[in-house]
Motif scaffolding. Structure first.
Motif, PDB file in Angstrom:
ATOM      1  N   VAL A 197      -5.663  -1.513  -5.479  1.00  0.00           N
ATOM      2  CA  VAL A 197      -4.503  -1.772  -4.624  1.00  0.00           C
ATOM      3  C   VAL A 197      -4.912  -2.600  -3.405  1.00  0.00           C
ATOM      4  N   GLN A 198      -6.106  -2.370  -2.872  1.00  0.00           N
ATOM      5  CA  GLN A 198      -6.594  -3.217  -1.786  1.00  0.00           C
ATOM      6  C   GLN A 198      -6.694  -4.671  -2.237  1.00  0.00           C
ATOM      7  N   GLN A 199      -7.087  -4.887  -3.479  1.00  0.00           N
ATOM      8  CA  GLN A 199      -7.168  -6.259  -4.007  1.00  0.00           C
ATOM      9  C   GLN A 199      -5.788  -6.899  -4.085  1.00  0.00           C
ATOM     10  N   VAL A 200      -4.785  -6.124  -4.491  1.00  0.00           N
ATOM     11  CA  VAL A 200      -3.410  -6.628  -4.509  1.00  0.00           C
ATOM     12  C   VAL A 200      -2.979  -7.012  -3.092  1.00  0.00           C
ATOM     13  N   ALA A 201      -3.311  -6.163  -2.127  1.00  0.00           N
ATOM     14  CA  ALA A 201      -2.937  -6.430  -0.738  1.00  0.00           C
ATOM     15  C   ALA A 201      -3.584  -7.717  -0.237  1.00  0.00           C
ATOM     16  N   ARG A 202      -4.868  -7.881  -0.491  1.00  0.00           N
ATOM     17  CA  ARG A 202      -5.555  -9.086  -0.021  1.00  0.00           C
ATOM     18  C   ARG A 202      -5.015 -10.343  -0.687  1.00  0.00           C
ATOM     19  N   ALA A 203      -4.651 -10.225  -1.965  1.00  0.00           N
ATOM     20  CA  ALA A 203      -4.079 -11.388  -2.661  1.00  0.00           C
ATOM     21  C   ALA A 203      -2.744 -11.803  -2.058  1.00  0.00           C
ATOM     22  N   SER A 204      -2.087 -10.865  -1.387  1.00  0.00           N
ATOM     23  CA  SER A 204      -0.793 -11.142  -0.754  1.00  0.00           C
ATOM     24  C   SER A 204      -0.942 -11.499   0.713  1.00  0.00           C
ATOM     25  N   GLY A 205      -2.171 -11.595   1.191  1.00  0.00           N
ATOM     26  CA  GLY A 205      -2.411 -11.950   2.589  1.00  0.00           C
ATOM     27  C   GLY A 205      -2.433 -10.773   3.535  1.00  0.00           C
ATOM     28  N   ALA A 206      -2.439  -9.562   2.986  1.00  0.00           N
ATOM     29  CA  ALA A 206      -2.507  -8.358   3.822  1.00  0.00           C
ATOM     30  C   ALA A 206      -3.894  -7.748   3.721  1.00  0.00           C
ATOM     31  N   ASN A 207      -4.238  -6.961   4.720  1.00  0.00           N
ATOM     32  CA  ASN A 207      -5.535  -6.301   4.694  1.00  0.00           C
ATOM     33  C   ASN A 207      -5.433  -4.952   5.403  1.00  0.00           C
ATOM     34  N   PRO A 208      -4.692  -4.011   4.797  1.00  0.00           N
ATOM     35  CA  PRO A 208      -4.545  -2.700   5.448  1.00  0.00           C
ATOM     36  C   PRO A 208      -5.874  -1.977   5.518  1.00  0.00           C
ATOM     37  N   GLY A 209      -6.252  -1.543   6.712  1.00  0.00           N
ATOM     38  CA  GLY A 209      -7.511  -0.817   6.840  1.00  0.00           C
ATOM     39  C   GLY A 209      -7.470   0.515   6.123  1.00  0.00           C
ATOM     40  N   ASN A 210      -6.293   1.126   6.094  1.00  0.00           N
ATOM     41  CA  ASN A 210      -6.102   2.409   5.427  1.00  0.00           C
ATOM     42  C   ASN A 210      -4.802   2.333   4.648  1.00  0.00           C
ATOM     43  N   LEU A 211      -4.882   2.517   3.354  1.00  0.00           N
ATOM     44  CA  LEU A 211      -3.695   2.393   2.505  1.00  0.00           C
ATOM     45  C   LEU A 211      -2.640   3.454   2.816  1.00  0.00           C
ATOM     46  N   TYR A 212      -3.021   4.503   3.527  1.00  0.00           N
ATOM     47  CA  TYR A 212      -2.113   5.620   3.774  1.00  0.00           C
ATOM     48  C   TYR A 212      -1.554   5.607   5.200  1.00  0.00           C
ATOM     49  N   ASP A 213      -1.808   4.535   5.944  1.00  0.00           N
ATOM     50  CA  ASP A 213      -1.356   4.440   7.319  1.00  0.00           C
ATOM     51  C   ASP A 213       0.131   4.126   7.424  1.00  0.00           C
ATOM     52  N   ASP A 214       0.668   4.345   8.624  1.00  0.00           N
ATOM     53  CA  ASP A 214       1.992   3.855   9.009  1.00  0.00           C
ATOM     54  C   ASP A 214       1.795   2.428   9.486  1.00  0.00           C
ATOM     55  N   TYR A 215       2.014   1.457   8.597  1.00  0.00           N
ATOM     56  CA  TYR A 215       1.738   0.067   8.934  1.00  0.00           C
ATOM     57  C   TYR A 215       2.716  -0.479   9.968  1.00  0.00           C
ATOM     58  N   LEU A 216       3.909   0.113  10.067  1.00  0.00           N
ATOM     59  CA  LEU A 216       4.851  -0.331  11.097  1.00  0.00           C
ATOM     60  C   LEU A 216       4.357   0.073  12.483  1.00  0.00           C
ATOM     61  N   ALA A 217       3.892   1.314  12.609  1.00  0.00           N
ATOM     62  CA  ALA A 217       3.361   1.778  13.891  1.00  0.00           C
ATOM     63  C   ALA A 217       2.122   0.983  14.289  1.00  0.00           C
ATOM     64  N   ASN A 218       1.380   0.504  13.303  1.00  0.00           N
ATOM     65  CA  ASN A 218       0.181  -0.287  13.575  1.00  0.00           C
ATOM     66  C   ASN A 218       0.500  -1.744  13.901  1.00  0.00           C
ATOM     67  N   GLY A 219       1.767  -2.134  13.756  1.00  0.00           N
ATOM     68  CA  GLY A 219       2.125  -3.534  13.966  1.00  0.00           C
ATOM     69  C   GLY A 219       1.587  -4.459  12.897  1.00  0.00           C
ATOM     70  N   ASP A 220       1.352  -3.924  11.704  1.00  0.00           N
ATOM     71  CA  ASP A 220       0.766  -4.684  10.602  1.00  0.00           C
ATOM     72  C   ASP A 220       1.891  -5.359   9.809  1.00  0.00           C
ATOM     73  N   THR A 221       2.304  -6.537  10.272  1.00  0.00           N
ATOM     74  CA  THR A 221       3.441  -7.214   9.650  1.00  0.00           C
ATOM     75  C   THR A 221       3.120  -7.709   8.243  1.00  0.00           C
ATOM     76  N   ALA A 222       1.868  -8.061   7.978  1.00  0.00           N
ATOM     77  CA  ALA A 222       1.505  -8.552   6.650  1.00  0.00           C
ATOM     78  C   ALA A 222       1.665  -7.445   5.607  1.00  0.00           C
ATOM     79  N   THR A 223       1.243  -6.236   5.945  1.00  0.00           N
ATOM     80  CA  THR A 223       1.407  -5.122   5.012  1.00  0.00           C
ATOM     81  C   THR A 223       2.874  -4.727   4.899  1.00  0.00           C
ATOM     82  N   ALA A 224       3.629  -4.836   5.989  1.00  0.00           N
ATOM     83  CA  ALA A 224       5.064  -4.547   5.930  1.00  0.00           C
ATOM     84  C   ALA A 224       5.768  -5.525   4.989  1.00  0.00           C
TER      85      ALA A 224
END
Length: 396
Positions: A197-224
């Motif tokens: 799943v991390q590979q899928v994320a990177r292929a989409s331009g995202a790089n979530p440090g933790n797949l189980y995080d609240d990416y909105l609270a982290n301001g992670d727009t790429a993962t959102a």
């Protein structure tokens, strides 16, 4: 030659966890709280292997440790209840039904502990830990659910999922965790699913440090953005080959996304392939699996005699025995069968090394405190339990 405890080797195969007490805080913020049955004060009652809770030990136990570090003690009490909390997220999802999927059928039903998410997508749910650990947590999204990030309702129903494994932290249910869960119920290990799943994320331009995080609270727009794109795939009737889209098709779409490595690679054919695969429950029952002897290959002796381990949960003890094959039959290995230099060291509850423990003394029954789904709560005679003040899990 130093070898690991046969319990450790077996546990890696089974995927069960042994819970022991150790220092540190018990309930994380917003993730876990418990009402316990009370605990003994230091110097409390004596455990099965000698030494009292909170003392320094006197080598009165039976593990054969040469440094007199002591063993035994009192296992921590089980919580009467467990409150798990987190958020359902694409954007924050208001009005989604969140539940613990007790019968593992992929949907929230009467009898499943459930609640409805609030305006910021949050939920809090009190459950019986005997039931919840290792189960899937679902978030069912429908026409009454609002994505408060956009203010829009959903025209197609879908279900997000994750697995309850660490109740000490908030448990968020997202499109990202849904991809991980889809592969795990196909038999993938947690680690393998996460890497894919991390590979899928990177292929989409995202790089979530933790797949189980609240990416909105982290301001992670790429993962959102990735999460929103996953939802578009999960609700695509053309990919599913069905309308309305059933649960099996949603799982297959999530699986096919991971198989292809990118969102753009998913098509009706890859979804059909994923849908044809068998799926498995990830909620192992230690009582069922270990109620009868469970055998696993261990290796060979120096004279090339086969050795196996035999795991059994019976009479309030968990034991892992080694057996040798000789004269056309299996028999328990005697201490004299082990070379004096075979064995290992272990980290004790006081933070010190145990000193060398002979192989014969590594194979000892564990006093079982309780069994919760796939987890055996027990006293490890080679580690000792002296500070039953909090809970922590360790997959050995």
């Amino acid at each position: 030659m130093h070898t690991s405890s046969p319990f450790s080797l077996f546990a890696l195969t089974l995927g069960c966890a042994l819970l022991t007490a150790c220092g540190g805080g018990g309930g994380g913020s917003g993730g876990y709280s418990s009402n316990t049955l009370g605990k003994p004060a230091n110097g409390g009652s004596t455990g099965s292997n000698g030494g009292s809770a909170g003392d320094t030990g006197s080598n009165s136990g039976s593990s054969g440790q040469p440094d007199g570090s002591g063993n035994g003690g009192v296992a921590p009490p089980l919580p009467r209840s467990m409150t798990i909390s987190g958020r359902a997220i694409d954007g924050y999802l208001q009005g989604a039904t969140v539940c613990v999927d007790l019968n593992d059928n992929g949907q929230c039903e009467p009898g499943d502990p459930s609640t409805t998410t609030s305006a910021n997508g949050s939920y809090s749910l009190t459950v019986d830990p005997q039931q919840a650990w290792g189960k899937k947590m679902l978030a069912e999204v429908g026409p009454n659910t609002v994505d408060i990030s956009s203010g829009g309702h959903f025209t197609t129903s879908f279900t997000l999922a994750t697995v309850i494994e660490d109740p000490t932290t908030p448990i968020h249910i997202t499109p990202i965790t849904t991809l991980v869960t889809a592969k795990r119920i196909e038999g993938w290990s947690k680690t393998a699913a996460e890497i894919a799943v991390q590979q899928v994320a990177r292929a989409s331009g995202a790089n979530p440090g933790n797949l189980y995080d609240d990416y909105l609270a982290n301001g992670d727009t790429a993962t959102a953005d990735l999460a929103s794109a996953i939802i578009s795939k999960l609700t695509n009737a053309t990919l599913a080959g069905a309308s309305p889209i059933d649960l099996a098709s949603q799982r297959a779409i999530a699986s096919a996304i991971v198989d292809g490595g990118t969102l753009s690679s998913v098509n009706a054919s890859s979804v059909a392939t994923a849908k044809s695969r068998p799926v498995f429950t990830i909620n192992l029952s230690a009582s069922n699996m270990l109620g009868n002897p469970l055998y696993s290959y261990f290796g060979l002796t120096g004279s090339l005699v086969p050795v196996r381990t035999v795991a059994l949960l019976a009479s309030n003890q968990y034991s892992v025995d080694r057996q040798n094959y000789a004269s056309s039959s299996w028999s328990s290995a005697a201490p004299v069968d082990y070379h004096s230099t075979q064995g290992g060291n272990t980290l004790q509850d006081n933070g010190r090394g145990s000193g060398f423990i002979a192989a014969a003394n590594l194979v000892q029954p564990y006093g079982v405190r309780s069994v919760i789904n796939n987890r055996i709560h027990a006293i490890d005679p080679n580690r000792g339990i002296k500070e039953p003040s909090s809970w922590a899990s360790a997959t050995r």
